[in-house]
Design a protein around this motif. Structure first.
Motif, PDB file in Angstrom:
ATOM      1  N   ILE A 166       0.836  -1.203   0.000  1.00 30.98           N
ATOM      2  CA  ILE A 166       0.000   0.000   0.000  1.00 30.98           C
ATOM      3  C   ILE A 166       0.869   1.250   0.000  1.00 30.98           C
ATOM      4  O   ILE A 166       0.609   2.218  -0.738  1.00 30.98           O
ATOM      5  CB  ILE A 166      -0.951  -0.012   1.213  1.00 30.98           C
ATOM      6  N   ILE A 167       1.915   1.252   0.816  1.00 28.36           N
ATOM      7  CA  ILE A 167       2.812   2.418   0.883  1.00 28.36           C
ATOM      8  C   ILE A 167       3.494   2.643  -0.456  1.00 28.36           C
ATOM      9  O   ILE A 167       3.534   3.766  -0.982  1.00 28.36           O
ATOM     10  CB  ILE A 167       3.857   2.230   2.001  1.00 28.36           C
ATOM     11  N   CYS A 168       4.032   1.562  -1.030  1.00 25.62           N
ATOM     12  CA  CYS A 168       4.754   1.694  -2.305  1.00 25.62           C
ATOM     13  C   CYS A 168       3.818   2.156  -3.427  1.00 25.62           C
ATOM     14  O   CYS A 168       4.197   2.992  -4.260  1.00 25.62           O
ATOM     15  CB  CYS A 168       5.394   0.357  -2.671  1.00 25.62           C
ATOM     16  N   LYS A 169       2.598   1.618  -3.458  1.00 23.92           N
ATOM     17  CA  LYS A 169       1.636   2.024  -4.484  1.00 23.92           C
ATOM     18  C   LYS A 169       1.254   3.492  -4.328  1.00 23.92           C
ATOM     19  O   LYS A 169       1.078   4.220  -5.316  1.00 23.92           O
ATOM     20  CB  LYS A 169       0.396   1.136  -4.406  1.00 23.92           C
ATOM     21  N   SER A 170       1.136   3.941  -3.056  1.00 22.23           N
ATOM     22  CA  SER A 170       0.775   5.335  -2.802  1.00 22.23           C
ATOM     23  C   SER A 170       1.892   6.287  -3.210  1.00 22.23           C
ATOM     24  O   SER A 170       1.641   7.388  -3.690  1.00 22.23           O
ATOM     25  CB  SER A 170       0.445   5.531  -1.311  1.00 22.23           C
ATOM     26  N   ILE A 171       3.131   5.873  -3.004  1.00 18.79           N
ATOM     27  CA  ILE A 171       4.275   6.711  -3.395  1.00 18.79           C
ATOM     28  C   ILE A 171       4.385   6.791  -4.913  1.00 18.79           C
ATOM     29  O   ILE A 171       4.601   7.854  -5.489  1.00 18.79           O
ATOM     30  CB  ILE A 171       5.584   6.158  -2.784  1.00 18.79           C
ATOM     31  N   GLY A 172       4.206   5.629  -5.579  1.00 18.79           N
ATOM     32  CA  GLY A 172       4.279   5.591  -7.037  1.00 18.79           C
ATOM     33  C   GLY A 172       5.700   5.652  -7.545  1.00 18.79           C
ATOM     34  O   GLY A 172       6.660   5.310  -6.838  1.00 18.79           O
ATOM     35  N   ASN A 173       5.847   6.080  -8.831  1.00 16.58           N
ATOM     36  CA  ASN A 173       7.176   6.218  -9.450  1.00 16.58           C
ATOM     37  C   ASN A 173       8.032   4.956  -9.303  1.00 16.58           C
ATOM     38  O   ASN A 173       9.179   4.997  -8.849  1.00 16.58           O
ATOM     39  CB  ASN A 173       7.923   7.419  -8.863  1.00 16.58           C
ATOM     40  N   ASN A 174       7.441   3.833  -9.694  1.00 15.26           N
ATOM     41  CA  ASN A 174       8.163   2.544  -9.666  1.00 15.26           C
ATOM     42  C   ASN A 174       8.737   2.208  -8.285  1.00 15.26           C
ATOM     43  O   ASN A 174       9.831   1.638  -8.171  1.00 15.26           O
ATOM     44  CB  ASN A 174       9.292   2.551 -10.706  1.00 15.26           C
ATOM     45  N   THR A 175       7.993   2.580  -7.261  1.00 15.92           N
ATOM     46  CA  THR A 175       8.437   2.259  -5.893  1.00 15.92           C
ATOM     47  C   THR A 175       8.126   0.803  -5.584  1.00 15.92           C
ATOM     48  O   THR A 175       7.023   0.314  -5.843  1.00 15.92           O
ATOM     49  CB  THR A 175       7.739   3.166  -4.864  1.00 15.92           C
ATOM     50  N   SER A 176       9.081   0.104  -5.015  1.00 19.04           N
ATOM     51  CA  SER A 176       8.902  -1.318  -4.670  1.00 19.04           C
ATOM     52  C   SER A 176       9.656  -1.631  -3.380  1.00 19.04           C
ATOM     53  O   SER A 176      10.438  -0.813  -2.889  1.00 19.04           O
ATOM     54  CB  SER A 176       9.407  -2.216  -5.810  1.00 19.04           C
ATOM     55  N   TYR A 177       9.412  -2.805  -2.858  1.00 21.01           N
ATOM     56  CA  TYR A 177      10.104  -3.218  -1.620  1.00 21.01           C
ATOM     57  C   TYR A 177      10.620  -4.640  -1.766  1.00 21.01           C
ATOM     58  O   TYR A 177      10.137  -5.427  -2.587  1.00 21.01           O
ATOM     59  CB  TYR A 177       9.173  -3.121  -0.411  1.00 21.01           C
ATOM     60  N   GLU A 178      11.593  -4.961  -0.949  1.00 21.05           N
ATOM     61  CA  GLU A 178      12.151  -6.309  -0.890  1.00 21.05           C
ATOM     62  C   GLU A 178      12.389  -6.660   0.568  1.00 21.05           C
ATOM     63  O   GLU A 178      12.964  -5.865   1.321  1.00 21.05           O
ATOM     64  CB  GLU A 178      13.465  -6.378  -1.669  1.00 21.05           C
ATOM     65  N   MET A 179      11.900  -7.835   0.962  1.00 22.28           N
ATOM     66  CA  MET A 179      12.074  -8.284   2.349  1.00 22.28           C
ATOM     67  C   MET A 179      13.086  -9.411   2.407  1.00 22.28           C
ATOM     68  O   MET A 179      13.018 -10.363   1.628  1.00 22.28           O
ATOM     69  CB  MET A 179      10.738  -8.763   2.930  1.00 22.28           C
TER      70      MET A 179
END
Length: 371
Positions: free
Chosen positions: A345-358
């Motif tokens: 949700i956070i990454c989608k809200s930020i946008g601009n190809n934002t992603s996460y890796e755990m």
């Protein structure tokens, strides 16, 4: 008196009721002291027998290594103090506790304490795992077991997107992929669950003698097998708890819990005690973790602060491009969402190809900045 004159081994004293009463209750003290002073050769036997009597009186409980070390440290402090006294005051009776015998006595005591700790730790550990192992044998699926031997909580992400914050000294067994119409996991210890919603596949947590059933919610279970109680504390959603012997079917004995409610299952009596306000229960209030107390409702909050809240709640580390996100603010609600969903949700809200890796307790955010 004549009988004790023939004592030549430590075990001779251990079987003497009068000797045990002297050591444990200080009865006939002058009698035994005078007898000991009559012959210096008796000193070693008396002292070693005394230490064995005291060591055997240690309560049968799990004794931490720190306890043994503390006992040893205190013993040597007493030795040093006695040595100082012996040098300054020449008292005939004090020679009974000279340096040589003190060192022997300390060794005997420490060996006894260590044996007691090892014995109880081994057998208690075996007993503690008994219920958990029985639960696993009832499951025919191939399970993955994760044990937290660290000092910090560990994040486990399940195949359905649910997340589990596993506390130290705890174990969780779960399938690589949930199949069938149910999702089942097995807990020994303490964990905080955030379950991905799926009404067609209810989620079951088996912990000691109880089963917790949910669809999509967040809650904590404390079920250490060497503890007298099992506790289920609900943060969000709705939870149903019942005895393991009832299977996964609804029962009149089933306890339904809503947010900020809990149930304490007393294992000895197999009784459920429902707690309708967890803030009024001192034990639950003191044991509450950050993840249960922090708010995940954000209104125009800097992204850096949201990440900080997540770090505090899950005890993880988040690496993100601070300069690129320094002017980013979000308004969102992350309540009742597993950790992976929060991050999505956070990454989608930020946008601009934002992603996460755990990667375990490490989270890396990649972004070119907010929209």
């Amino acid at each position: 008196m004549q009988k004790r004159n023939n004592y030549t081994q430590t075990k001779d004293f251990l079987g003497d009721d009068s000797f045990r009463q002297w050591i444990l209750q200080n009865k006939n003290a002058s009698n035994w002291e005078n007898w000991t002073l009559e012959n210096p050769e008796r000193t070693k036997l008396v002292q070693e027998a005394r230490l064995w009597i005291l060591a055997m009186k240690v309560e049968e409980t799990q004794m931490l290594t720190a306890t043994v070390e503390s006992a040893l440290e205190n013993t040597w402090k007493k030795i040093a103090l006695k040595e100082t006294t012996l040098k300054s005051v020449q008292n005939p009776k004090s020679k009974i506790w000279n340096n040589h015998w003190f060192r022997s006595a300390a060794a005997v005591l420490v060996i006894a304490l260590t044996f007691s700790w090892s014995y109880n730790n081994y057998f208690n550990s075996a007993e503690d795992n008994r219920v958990y192992q029985e639960l696993l044998t009832e499951n025919k699926e191939g399970l993955v077991e994760q044990t937290n031997n660290s000092k910090k909580p560990q994040i486990i992400t399940l195949s359905d997107g649910s997340s589990v914050l596993l506390q130290p000294k705890s174990k969780l067994s779960y399938p690589n992929i949930f199949t069938g119409n149910e999702r089942k996991v097995y807990l020994s210890g303490e964990a905080f669950f955030e379950i991905s919603k799926n009404k067609r596949k209810p989620f079951f947590v088996f912990a000691n003698e109880i089963v917790t059933k949910v669809v999509g919610t967040s809650f904590r279970i404390c079920a250490f097998e060497n503890q007298p109680n099992v506790e289920v504390i609900v943060r969000t959603g709705k939870v149903k708890v019942h005895s393991k012997d009832q299977g996964t079917k609804t029962s009149s004995d089933e306890v339904i819990l809503l947010p900020n409610e809990a149930v304490r299952f007393v294992r000895e009596t197999a009784k459920f005690n429902k707690i309708t306000d967890i803030t009024k229960d001192a034990i639950l209030k003191q044991a509450a973790k950050n993840i249960e107390q922090l708010s995940f409702d954000f209104t125009d909050i800097p992204v850096s602060q949201i990440f900080k809240t997540i770090e505090q709640a899950y005890e993880v580390e988040i690496d993100f491009p601070k300069e690129k996100l320094k002017n980013c603010h979000l308004t969102t609600s992350l309540i009742d969402q597993p950790l992976p969903e929060k991050l999505k949700i956070i990454c989608k809200s930020i946008g601009n190809n934002t992603s996460y890796e755990m990667n375990g307790n490490q989270i890396i955010i990649t972004s070119q900045g907010c929209n």
